[in-house]
Design an enzyme around this catalytic site. Structure first.
Site, short mmCIF file in Angstrom:
data_model
loop_
_atom_site.label_atom_id
_atom_site.label_comp_id
_atom_site.label_asym_id
_atom_site.label_seq_id
_atom_site.Cartn_x
_atom_site.Cartn_y
_atom_site.Cartn_z
N SER A 226 82.75 0.92 74.31
CA SER A 226 81.73 2.10 74.87
C SER A 226 80.50 0.46 74.31
O SER A 226 80.46 0.94 75.12
CB SER A 226 81.50 3.28 73.68
OG SER A 226 81.20 4.33 74.04
N ASP A 321 86.74 9.03 82.46
CA ASP A 321 86.18 9.08 81.49
C ASP A 321 84.69 9.73 81.42
O ASP A 321 84.63 9.90 82.34
CB ASP A 321 85.84 7.39 80.99
CG ASP A 321 84.82 6.92 80.50
OD1 ASP A 321 84.06 8.24 79.34
OD2 ASP A 321 84.81 5.79 79.68
N HIS A 355 88.20 8.67 77.27
CA HIS A 355 86.73 7.33 77.07
C HIS A 355 87.65 6.89 75.35
O HIS A 355 87.10 5.46 75.75
CB HIS A 355 86.01 8.34 76.80
CG HIS A 355 84.63 7.32 76.00
ND1 HIS A 355 83.87 6.69 77.02
CD2 HIS A 355 84.21 6.47 75.07
CE1 HIS A 355 82.96 5.70 75.87
NE2 HIS A 355 83.16 5.21 75.36
#
Length: 406
Positions: A226, A321, A355
């Protein structure tokens, strides 16, 4: 509970967080229908639970390694389904387990399908920290984190576990595998109070790792996901000591706030288009398209020049994601490296994953507060496919670091 029916966890009830267990029920009636339940409480006191219905075989046994769930939190043959399908009653909850000293405790029970009464129970203690692994809080200059060191003389490969927010999970588990790991986080204060980030802090963390007596002298690896992933790219481009970088579901440009190095701004922050944020019926938001194309003119000063890096890259993207357009960012980086005649990379894509790729067998999170932006994020992924991706990726990460941090 019945004194005859047995619920066993094999090969043992006490194991590491990232190890599978075989859940087995014996001494049931032939073809008896039962419900298996699991429950666990996270570090905030939030209770997560799961359940699945099974039919015993002719011998009166249920073995989650080979028997399918007929319904409940999941269906089909899913040996670790009771753990990855754990879910809180309220929406938008993430299972908080970032501290390494206490195990992840899961209580598993088997119940009569008709009467609902408990027939047997077992407790799985899933450790993050192994015997002999040392945990040392670090507060030295710019370096504020936690150092994990395996037992033995070494030398061991070193990894900087770079998290967007504080967590010791990955660092502790990697130390169990024979890595010296320093866990650092990007945001020591709330993101909204952060106006700029200095790469020097993370470079100092790498220098700190290299000074450890048990660390081999072959450079440092960086593990990231991230927002932390774009910091990892910048470290790879500017710090020669970085020899191996794992980038998971991040961006190819600097995001959130400007990045500085040695008292100079090196990257602006990629622009965010809040009109591209999509609200869903659950109350969570799709943020996948919020960052303006990093190749666009207004974002050029945020694009990270990974082509100048000497490190080896492992790019990991989840096709589903919903927080970042990570597959597109990964594809752009791969194409850019190819144009520069670079072969210092490999890439992995997981079609059914979201994600939040983490070490395996933790509860799948569908949505929760995003942390950096003021939204509840929909993370994406299909639970079973996401869980399978985590198993594959965790092994891949270790193999990658061992290959390039010799």
């Amino acid at each position: 509970m019945s004194s005859q029916i047995r619920l066993t966890l094999l090969p043992r009830a006490r194991c590491f967080f990232d190890e599978p267990v075989q859940v087995k029920v014996t001494r049931l009636r032939s073809r008896q229908v039962v419900t298996l339940r699991a429950r666990s409480t996270d570090e905030r006191g939030v209770v997560f639970s799961s359940s699945a219905t099974y039919r015993a075989d002719d011998k009166g046994e249920v073995d989650l390694n080979k028997h399918p769930s007929l319904g409940g939190s999941y269906v089909g043959v899913e040996p670790m389904g009771l753990l990855w399908s754990l879910k809180a009653e309220a929406l938008h909850q993430y299972f908080e387990k970032g501290k390494s000293l206490e195990p992840h405790v899961v209580i598993i029970s088997v119940h009569d399908e008709e009467e609902g009464r408990a027939l047997a129970e077992a407790t799985s203690e899933r450790l993050l920290l192994g015997n002999g692994v040392t945990r040392l809080p670090v507060n030295e200059g710019n370096v504020n984190g936690v150092l994990f060191t395996p037992p033995g003389a070494g030398p061991f490969p070193a990894v900087l576990d770079l998290n967007t927010f504080p967590s010791e999970k990955k660092a502790a588990l990697l130390a169990n595998k024979g890595f010296v790991v320093l866990a650092l986080c990007v945001f020591n204060v709330k993101p909204e109070n952060t106006k700029e980030i200095h790469l020097d802090r993370f470079r100092d963390g790498i220098d700190f790792l290299q000074r450890q007596p048990k660390v081999s002298g072959q450079g440092v690896g960086v593990l990231s996901r991230s927002k932390a992933a774009d910091i990892a790219l910048s470290l790879s481009a500017f710090v020669l000591a970085v020899k191996a970088c794992v980038w998971i579901n991040g961006c190819n440009a600097n995001t959130v706030v400007p990045l500085y190095y040695e008292n100079h701004q090196i990257f602006s922050s990629a622009q965010v288009d809040y009109s591209s944020v999509i609200h869903t019926e659950s109350g969570a938001y799709i943020l996948k398209f919020a960052i303006v194309n990093p190749l666009a003119e207004e974002n050029k000063e945020s694009l990270i020049p990974i082509e100048q890096a000497k490190a080896q890259f492992l790019f990991v993207a989840s096709e589903d994601d919903m927080c970042l357009n990570s597959k597109a960012y990964m594809d752009e980086m791969v194409e850019r490296l190819k144009r520069h005649e670079k072969n210092n990379f490999e890439s992995v894509c997981y079609p059914r994953a979201g994600h939040m790729l983490e070490p395996p067998y933790g509860p799948y999170c569908r949505s929760c507060p995003q942390g950096v932006y003021p939204y509840r994020a929909l993370w994406g992924g299909e639970p079973s496919g996401h869980a399978a991706a985590e198993v594959h990726l965790w092994k891949k990460i270790q193999e990658f670091f061992r290959a390039h941090l010799r």
